[in-house]
Motif scaffolding. Structure first.
Motif, PDB file in Angstrom:
ATOM      1  N   ARG A 171       0.813  -1.214   0.000  1.00  0.00           N
ATOM      2  CA  ARG A 171       0.000   0.000   0.000  1.00  0.00           C
ATOM      3  C   ARG A 171       0.848   1.266   0.000  1.00  0.00           C
ATOM      4  O   ARG A 171       0.332   2.357  -0.216  1.00  0.00           O
ATOM      5  CB  ARG A 171      -0.922   0.024   1.213  1.00  0.00           C
ATOM      6  N   LYS A 172       2.151   1.132   0.270  1.00  0.00           N
ATOM      7  CA  LYS A 172       3.043   2.287   0.261  1.00  0.00           C
ATOM      8  C   LYS A 172       4.439   1.808  -0.095  1.00  0.00           C
ATOM      9  O   LYS A 172       4.714   0.603  -0.151  1.00  0.00           O
ATOM     10  CB  LYS A 172       3.056   2.974   1.629  1.00  0.00           C
ATOM     11  N   GLU A 173       5.337   2.754  -0.323  1.00  0.00           N
ATOM     12  CA  GLU A 173       6.722   2.402  -0.605  1.00  0.00           C
ATOM     13  C   GLU A 173       7.487   2.211   0.704  1.00  0.00           C
ATOM     14  O   GLU A 173       7.221   2.880   1.704  1.00  0.00           O
ATOM     15  CB  GLU A 173       7.398   3.494  -1.445  1.00  0.00           C
ATOM     16  N   TYR A 174       8.438   1.296   0.661  1.00  0.00           N
ATOM     17  CA  TYR A 174       9.260   1.004   1.831  1.00  0.00           C
ATOM     18  C   TYR A 174      10.728   1.244   1.504  1.00  0.00           C
ATOM     19  O   TYR A 174      11.156   1.097   0.359  1.00  0.00           O
ATOM     20  CB  TYR A 174       9.065  -0.446   2.281  1.00  0.00           C
ATOM     21  N   GLY A 175      11.487   1.583   2.555  1.00  0.00           N
ATOM     22  CA  GLY A 175      12.917   1.820   2.382  1.00  0.00           C
ATOM     23  C   GLY A 175      13.729   0.546   2.531  1.00  0.00           C
ATOM     24  O   GLY A 175      13.208  -0.573   2.503  1.00  0.00           O
ATOM     25  N   LYS A 176      15.029   0.741   2.739  1.00  0.00           N
ATOM     26  CA  LYS A 176      15.972  -0.371   2.805  1.00  0.00           C
ATOM     27  C   LYS A 176      16.113  -0.891   4.239  1.00  0.00           C
ATOM     28  O   LYS A 176      15.737  -0.247   5.210  1.00  0.00           O
ATOM     29  CB  LYS A 176      17.347   0.083   2.311  1.00  0.00           C
ATOM     30  N   TYR A 177      16.711  -2.089   4.314  1.00  0.00           N
ATOM     31  CA  TYR A 177      17.084  -2.664   5.601  1.00  0.00           C
ATOM     32  C   TYR A 177      18.584  -2.523   5.811  1.00  0.00           C
ATOM     33  O   TYR A 177      19.371  -2.559   4.865  1.00  0.00           O
ATOM     34  CB  TYR A 177      16.739  -4.155   5.665  1.00  0.00           C
ATOM     35  N   CYS A 178      18.946  -2.388   7.072  1.00  0.00           N
ATOM     36  CA  CYS A 178      20.359  -2.468   7.463  1.00  0.00           C
ATOM     37  C   CYS A 178      20.415  -3.235   8.775  1.00  0.00           C
ATOM     38  O   CYS A 178      19.868  -2.789   9.791  1.00  0.00           O
ATOM     39  CB  CYS A 178      20.975  -1.084   7.624  1.00  0.00           C
ATOM     40  N   ASN A 179      21.039  -4.394   8.726  1.00  0.00           N
ATOM     41  CA  ASN A 179      21.201  -5.189   9.939  1.00  0.00           C
ATOM     42  C   ASN A 179      22.533  -4.827  10.585  1.00  0.00           C
ATOM     43  O   ASN A 179      23.599  -5.050  10.018  1.00  0.00           O
ATOM     44  CB  ASN A 179      21.168  -6.683   9.611  1.00  0.00           C
TER      45      ASN A 179
END
Length: 521
Positions: A171-179
């Motif tokens: 339903r929306k845009e998502y950013g990146k992951y950083c572990n």
């Protein structure tokens, strides 16, 4: 009568029409409920199939879609492409590539169902709005978890025998992951996990996973995440932005999204120090016996730069040194000093000269460049930002300049043993009589001075790297500060020399209040 009959028939017709309409609506409601139930059952099957416990789940996952060419939301978190869409087959391949078997857990929570939409081929479409909660461990032992808002669109036929998923979108845009793989470093080499401790992320306390990892989510171009350790003694502070991939080192666990951050105690610090003696007590002590000058302070101060290196990080033990510029200023006063010596007058007659100097006031200024060396220990107080500091060490000081300025009253007389044992003391006869005298010039200091000192005070951290402190220091000299000088105090009425010419028994005995500001590296 005829009108009455027409009215009766009208009422009967209206009643039958209303009953028919109500029945039609009830049938539509039942049909809608049946469709909704079938759609929710399909989503339940989709949720179960996502766990991929066995090959049957894999087959079940594929047949739930309209075909293998439709595009669905790419929520494979280690792939880090949340704003892309992939086919169901690609979805399966990515799961097989990234995820540890039997670790995927998915919960789909519908919260709203859209009205039915009809297609040109007489199929119906219905969209379920849901939250999708995913938790997974990758083959590299990294745990990902997140919640997504998704729209699941289901296609069905008019006979209500065919139900297939036709699309899944975010339903929306998502950013990146950083572990983040978080480590703690003590000293130069010893490294340990930060597991179980707490991070301060944008001012909020966040616990670190038991494995020492912390997952940052939704990193976009506008993201700025400030990360600090909960321990104010640990540095540095990290700022995570969309370019984190270029700024942080890989964690070395083969997970492309894992980056390592290391918190450590400072290895060394630099410090600016300014000190002043605010007391009347002189920074110099006289230990001679031939006269007793009164000594008082006269603007004693120092300024310098220190550098401290950590010895034992866990107990905040440092060794420190530096370079200081020190000014010792003090006043000396003597009520009267009288001494006698053989002399020859302008007529070459031998006589016994007595010089009596009274009300002597002398200002002395000594300047040194100093090199302290000390052991420093900090004690953290109840509030982590406050601390007590103590240090003990020695100082090597090199004299750079010295001067004095003196004034007093002189009375000079001469005893002539060979001239009827008379004493001449009148003004106008040679240089005898009463005079106001003064003098100034350089002294003869010892070039190298060695001292011991101790210091203690209170400090407060301004942030993780900077701290202010206020300290009291006491310095005790180990050797005399003046060389022996053969000049008398005042051998004629033209000048008065320094009181320091009369004795070398002066040593440093200084107390200062020091203001310090240091920066940790």
């Amino acid at each position: 009568m005829r009108f009455f009959i027409i009215k009766i028939f009208g009422l009967i017709f209206f009643g039958l029409f209303s009953i028919s309409t109500i029945a039609q609506k009830q049938r539509e409601d039942i049909r809608q409920q049946r469709i909704n139930l079938q759609v929710l059952n399909l989503i339940d099957e989709h949720q179960v199939s996502l766990n991929f416990r066995n090959s049957r789940d894999l087959d079940r996952f594929e047949i739930l879609f309209e075909n293998n060419e439709i595009l669905i939301f790419n929520d494979i978190m280690p792939d880090n492409q949340l704003n892309s869409k992939i086919t169901p087959n690609e979805y399966i391949r990515k799961i097989d590539s990234y995820y540890e078997p039997n670790t995927l857990e998915v919960v789909i929570r519908p919260y709203e169902i859209s009205p039915i939409q009809k297609t040109k081929d007489n199929y119906g479409l219905i969209t379920v709005y849901a939250k999708k909660v995913i938790s997974i461990q990758t083959k590299n032992k990294v745990i990902y978890s997140d919640t997504f808002d998704i729209d699941i669109t289901v296609k069905f036929n008019k006979e209500l025998e065919y139900y297939k998923i036709s699309s899944i979108i975010a339903r929306k845009e998502y950013g990146k992951y950083c572990n983040l793989v978080i480590l703690r470093k003590d000293g130069l080499t010893k490294t340990s996990s930060y597991a179980g401790d707490t991070l301060i992320i944008n001012g909020e306390a966040k616990p670190v996973n038991p494995d020492g990892n912390f997952l940052l989510r939704n990193i976009t171009d506008s993201t700025e995440i400030v990360i600090e350790s909960m321990f104010v003694s640990l540095i540095p502070k990290y700022t995570i932005t969309s370019s984190y991939d270029k700024k942080l080192e890989p964690a070395g666990n083969n997970d492309p999204n894992s980056k390592v951050i290391v918190f450590r105690r400072p290895l060394f610090y630099t410090e600016f120090e300014f000190g002043i003696n605010p007391f009347q007590t002189s920074p110099i002590t006289f230990e001679g016996t031939n006269y007793s000058p009164e000594l008082i302070n006269n603007t004693t101060q120092n300024a310098g730069i220190n550098i401290g290196f950590v010895i034992v990080p866990k107990i905040y033990l440092f060794i420190k040194s530096g370079v200081h510029f020190k000014r010792l200023g003090f006043m000396m006063s003597v009520n009267n000093y009288t001494y006698s010596q053989n002399a020859i007058d302008p007529d070459n007659s031998l006589y016994w000269r007595t010089n009596s100097i009274s009300n002597i006031e002398e200002a002395v200024t000594l300047q040194y460049i100093s090199f302290p060396l000390a052991i420093q220990k900090n004690f953290m107080l109840g509030k982590p930002k406050n601390f007590i500091s103590i240090e003990f060490g020695g100082i090597w000081s090199i004299s750079t300049s010295s001067s004095y300025k003196s004034a007093g009253k002189g009375f000079y007389s001469g005893f002539y043993d060979s001239l009827y044992q008379i004493t001449l003391a009148e003004n106008g006869v040679y240089d005898f009589g009463y005079f106001d005298i003064s003098g100034e010039g350089s002294l003869t200091p010892v070039e190298n001075i060695f001292s011991l000192y101790g210091s203690g005070g209170f400090g407060r951290k301004l942030n993780r790297r900077m701290a202010l402190s206020l300290n009291f220091s006491y310095v005790k000299g180990l050797n005399d500060i003046f060389e022996e000088n053969i000049k008398g105090l005042s051998d004629d009425f033209n000048t008065v020399n320094s009181l320091t010419n009369l004795s070398t028994s002066y040593t440093i005995n200084d107390m200062t209040i020091n203001f310090r500001i240091n920066y940790n590296f």
